[in-house]
Design an enzyme around this catalytic site. Structure first.
Site, short mmCIF file in Angstrom:
data_model
loop_
_atom_site.label_atom_id
_atom_site.label_comp_id
_atom_site.label_asym_id
_atom_site.label_seq_id
_atom_site.Cartn_x
_atom_site.Cartn_y
_atom_site.Cartn_z
N ASP A 57 0.82 -1.21 0.00
CA ASP A 57 0.00 0.00 0.00
C ASP A 57 0.85 1.26 0.00
O ASP A 57 0.50 2.26 -0.62
CB ASP A 57 -0.93 0.00 1.22
CG ASP A 57 -2.03 -1.04 1.10
OD1 ASP A 57 -2.32 -1.46 -0.04
OD2 ASP A 57 -2.60 -1.42 2.12
N ASP A 127 -4.67 10.23 4.08
CA ASP A 127 -5.00 11.08 5.23
C ASP A 127 -3.93 12.11 5.55
O ASP A 127 -2.76 11.99 5.17
CB ASP A 127 -5.27 10.23 6.48
CG ASP A 127 -4.18 9.22 6.77
OD1 ASP A 127 -2.99 9.54 6.59
OD2 ASP A 127 -4.51 8.08 7.18
N LEU A 171 -9.41 4.36 10.92
CA LEU A 171 -10.14 3.19 11.41
C LEU A 171 -9.60 2.72 12.75
O LEU A 171 -10.36 2.38 13.66
CB LEU A 171 -10.05 2.06 10.38
CG LEU A 171 -10.87 0.80 10.67
CD1 LEU A 171 -12.36 1.13 10.69
CD2 LEU A 171 -10.58 -0.28 9.65
#
Length: 267
Positions: A57, A127, A171
Site C-alpha cells: 500500500d 490522510d 479506522l
C-alpha cells in the site's frame, strides 16, 4: 487498451519487486511496450499509459503522489503483506497486464485532499494527521467549517481522511468505514481528552480550517512534512485531480478485501 508505456514505481527494499521489474522489462520488450522506472513526477500525458506500483500500500500511495497531477491510472501489484490498495499478487502480474491489454478492467476515481499551511502544501490519497510536536503527541487543536466553529480537540491530534483513508489510520482511531469511491472528508479525533468528540463526515466540497493552539507536526500519507507553530492554521480541501485506480475484472470486492485483510465478519 493500446498499451504503449508503463511507468513503474517499485519498492527497492523488496527483492521480489526488483526481480519482477526485470521480468516486466523482458515482457514489455517482446510486445513493443516501453517500461519506464520512475522516481520523480512525469509529464501529464496519459494516452496509452498506466502506472504500475510494485510493492504494498505504501508503494501505491507513493505512486499516487508522484502522479498526483495526472490522469494516468495506477495498477497496484502486491509484494507486501497487507496490499489493501493493490489488485493482484506478484505471481499475477503478467495476467493483470494481459487484462489491461484486453480491456478487462475499469478505472475507479478516488478523491484526494489538499493541505495548505505555513510553509507546507501538498495532497494525499489517504490522510492528513495533525499531532503534537513533542514526544507525548499531545496537542490543542480547533476546527472550523465555513464561518462556524466545529470543535476543540485536546488529545493526540486529528486525522482528516478520504474514503480511501477511512480504512487506514482513522479506522484504528475509531473512525467509520466509508466505501470508495464515495467522495467526502472524514475528521477523526485521535485519543481525544473529551468523551463527547466523535468522527464527523463532511461533504466533499467543504473547506476545513484546523488551528493549532500548540506546536504540531503535519503527517501526509505517513510522511512527516514539517512542524507548525502555535496559533497557525492548516486549510484542508478537496484536491483538483483525483487518483485513478485500475480495477481488474473479477478482482476481490471491497468487502471481500475487508474480510481478507482486516478480519471483517464475512458471510
Amino acid at each position: 487498451m493500446e498499451l504503449s508505456r508503463i511507468f513503474v514505481v517499485a519498492n527497492a527494499y523488496k527483492p521480489h519487486a526488483l526481480q519482477a521489474l526485470a521480468d516486466l522489462k523482458v515482457w514489455c520488450r517482446e510486445r513493443g511496450i516501453e517500461a519506464i522506472a520512475v522516481e520523480d513526477p512525469v509529464p501529464k500525458d496519459a494516452e496509452g499509459a498506466i502506472v504500475l506500483a510494485l510493492g504494498g500500500d505504501g508503494t501505491v500511495l507513493r505512486a499516487a503522489s508522484l502522479f498526483q497531477a495526472t490522469a494516468i491510472p495506477i495498477l497496484g501489484i502486491n509484494v507486501g503483506s497487507l496490499g489493501f490498495l493493490t489488485q493482484a499478487p506478484l505471481d499475477g502480474l503478467i495476467g493483470a497486464l494481459e487484462q489491461v491489454i484486453d480491456d478487462a478492467f475499469g478505472v475507479e476515481e478516488r478523491m484526494r485532499l489538499r493541505y495548505d499551511g505555513p510553509g507546507l502544501e501538498g495532497s494525499v490519497l489517504n490522510d492528513i494527521v495533525v499531532t503534537g510536536a513533542d514526544s507525548t503527541g499531545f496537542c490543542e487543536l480547533a476546527m472550523r467549517w465555513g464561518d462556524g466553529h466545529v470543535a476543540a480537540y485536546p488529545g493526540d491530534g486529528l486525522i482528516v481522511a478520504t474514503a480511501t483513508g477511512s480504512t487506514a489510520y482513522s479506522l484504528s482511531a475509531g473512525g467509520p468505514v466509508i466505501v470508495p469511491p464515495a467522495a467526502c472528508i472524514l475528521a477523526t479525533p485521535h485519543a481525544s481528552h473529551r468523551l463527547g468528540l466523535r468522527p464527523i463526515v463532511f461533504p466533499p466540497e467543504e473547506v476545513l480550517h484546523v488551528t493549532a493552539h500548540s506546536a504540531v507536526r503535519l503527517i501526509a500519507d505517513g510522511d512527516l512534512m514539517g512542524r507548525i507553530e502555535a496559533e497557525r492554521e492548516v486549510v484542508i480541501r478537496r484536491f483538483d485531480v483525483p487518483t485513478r485506480l485500475v480495477r481488474l475484472r473479477g478482482a476481490t470486492s471491497f468487502f471481500g478485501v475487508l474480510n481478507e485483510k482486516l478480519n471483517w465478519p464475512g458471510g
